[in-house]
Write an enzyme that holds these catalytic residues in place. Structure first.
Site, PDB file in Angstrom:
ATOM      1  N   ASN A   1       1.141  -1.237  -0.339  1.00 37.31           N
ATOM      2  CA  ASN A   1       0.116   0.199  -0.122  1.00 37.31           C
ATOM      3  C   ASN A   1       0.846   1.571   0.125  1.00 37.31           C
ATOM      4  O   ASN A   1       2.250   1.279   0.693  1.00 37.31           O
ATOM      5  CB  ASN A   1      -1.657   0.116   0.997  1.00 37.31           C
ATOM      6  CG  ASN A   1      -0.410  -0.192   2.559  1.00 37.31           C
ATOM      7  OD1 ASN A   1       0.681  -0.267   2.915  1.00 37.31           O
ATOM      8  ND2 ASN A   1      -0.842   0.214   3.904  1.00 37.31           N
TER       9      ASN A   1
ATOM     10  N   CYS B   1     -10.357  -5.793   0.207  1.00 37.15           N
ATOM     11  CA  CYS B   1     -11.020  -5.408   0.603  1.00 37.15           C
ATOM     12  C   CYS B   1     -12.644  -4.901  -1.005  1.00 37.15           C
ATOM     13  O   CYS B   1     -11.806  -5.779  -2.113  1.00 37.15           O
ATOM     14  CB  CYS B   1     -10.938  -4.002   1.127  1.00 37.15           C
ATOM     15  SG  CYS B   1     -10.858  -2.550  -0.648  1.00 37.15           S
TER      16      CYS B   1
ATOM     17  N   GLU C   1      -2.886  -4.370  -3.523  1.00 40.60           N
ATOM     18  CA  GLU C   1      -3.506  -5.486  -4.349  1.00 40.60           C
ATOM     19  C   GLU C   1      -3.308  -4.640  -5.552  1.00 40.60           C
ATOM     20  O   GLU C   1      -3.441  -5.417  -6.805  1.00 40.60           O
ATOM     21  CB  GLU C   1      -4.811  -6.497  -4.214  1.00 40.60           C
ATOM     22  CG  GLU C   1      -5.308  -7.162  -2.535  1.00 40.60           C
ATOM     23  CD  GLU C   1      -5.678  -5.964  -1.906  1.00 40.60           C
ATOM     24  OE1 GLU C   1      -5.027  -5.401  -1.366  1.00 40.60           O
ATOM     25  OE2 GLU C   1      -6.049  -7.218  -0.190  1.00 40.60           O
TER      26      GLU C   1
HETATM   27  N1  THU Z   1      -5.258  -2.026   2.403  1.00 40.63           N
HETATM   28  C1  THU Z   1      -4.829  -2.834   1.111  1.00 40.63           C
HETATM   29  O1  THU Z   1      -3.750  -2.181   0.803  1.00 40.63           O
HETATM   30  N2  THU Z   1      -5.135  -3.363   0.489  1.00 40.63           N
HETATM   31  C2  THU Z   1      -6.728  -3.938   1.499  1.00 40.63           C
HETATM   32  O2  THU Z   1      -7.952  -4.591   0.305  1.00 40.63           O
HETATM   33  C3  THU Z   1      -7.543  -2.712   2.560  1.00 40.63           C
HETATM   34  C4  THU Z   1      -6.492  -1.661   3.011  1.00 40.63           C
HETATM   35  C5  THU Z   1      -4.887  -0.321   2.657  1.00 40.63           C
HETATM   36  C6  THU Z   1      -4.861   0.500   2.114  1.00 40.63           C
HETATM   37  C7  THU Z   1      -4.868   1.718   3.935  1.00 40.63           C
HETATM   38  O3  THU Z   1      -3.383   1.797   3.042  1.00 40.63           O
HETATM   39  C8  THU Z   1      -4.550   0.913   4.914  1.00 40.63           C
HETATM   40  O4  THU Z   1      -4.288  -0.520   4.072  1.00 40.63           O
HETATM   41  C9  THU Z   1      -5.643   0.962   6.010  1.00 40.63           C
HETATM   42  O5  THU Z   1      -6.744   0.727   5.346  1.00 40.63           O
HETATM   43 ZN    ZN Z   2      -8.278  -2.873  -0.855  1.00 43.50          ZN
END
Ligand code: THU
Ligand code: ZN
Length: 158
Positions: free
Chosen positions: A53, A101, A65
């Site tokens: 992320n 998510c 992802e």
């Molecule tokens: N996050 C992801 O990288 N993937 C997901 O599918 C869920 C959330 C990240 C986004 C943000 O930087 C952190 O997790 C907290 O939500």
């Molecule tokens: Zn996501």
């Protein structure tokens, strides 16, 4: 749709995939949430693409992802078959498996539609505590996809 999991081919790659997701998580840029996510995608050809992320002050960051999917496409590959994701707060020595998510499920489904391959995703089995593989189609049923808007993806397959 064709299911190519589980096969010995995938199981042989599973540990490498899980390790890649755990490792790339440490490169996450997450000054706002402090939550680090690492994702690794295995493709039909046996290549592994990773992403983490990447947040920004507008609070509209990139999910791990999405980053892994972008790396896969940039690498000339469009056939994901297995995904591993780990998440945990900064400094967490034992990050947990993190399910994608809703937004990421939709983006992953794009490439299942394109490739015709089911995508397996490592998730924590609540009954046993260990990891198991679920199919994207199980966790995103009745999905909206290219067929709904009459788009033929055949020329975009690789
Ligand atoms: N996050 C992801 O990288 N993937 C997901 O599918 C869920 C959330 C990240 C986004 C943000 O930087 C952190 O997790 C907290 O939500
Ligand atoms: Zn996501």
């Amino acid at each position: 749709m064709q299911l190519i999991l589980p096969t010995e081919y995938d199981l042989a790659h599973a540990e490498a995939l899980l390790d890649a997701a755990r490792k790339v998580r440490l490169n996450a840029y997450e000054p706002y949430s402090k939550y680090q996510v690492g994702a690794a995608i295995l493709t039909v050809g046996g290549r592994i693409y990773v992403g983490c992320n990447v947040e920004s002050a507008d609070y509209d960051g990139t999910h791990a992802e999405e980053a892994a999917l972008a790396a896969m496409v940039a690498g000339g590959d469009r056939t994901p078959v297995l995904l591993a994701v780990f998440g945990g707060l900064e400094g967490d020595p034992d990050p947990s498996n993190a399910p994608p998510c809703g937004k990421c499920r939709q983006k992953l489904m794009e490439f299942s539609s394109l490739s015709g391959h089911e995508l397996g995703i490592f998730v924590t089995d609540p009954a046993r505590g260990g990891l198991r593989v679920v199919l994207l189609s199980e966790i995103l049923p009745w999905s909206f996809g290219p067929a709904n808007i009459g788009v033929d993806l055949s020329k975009y397959r690789r």
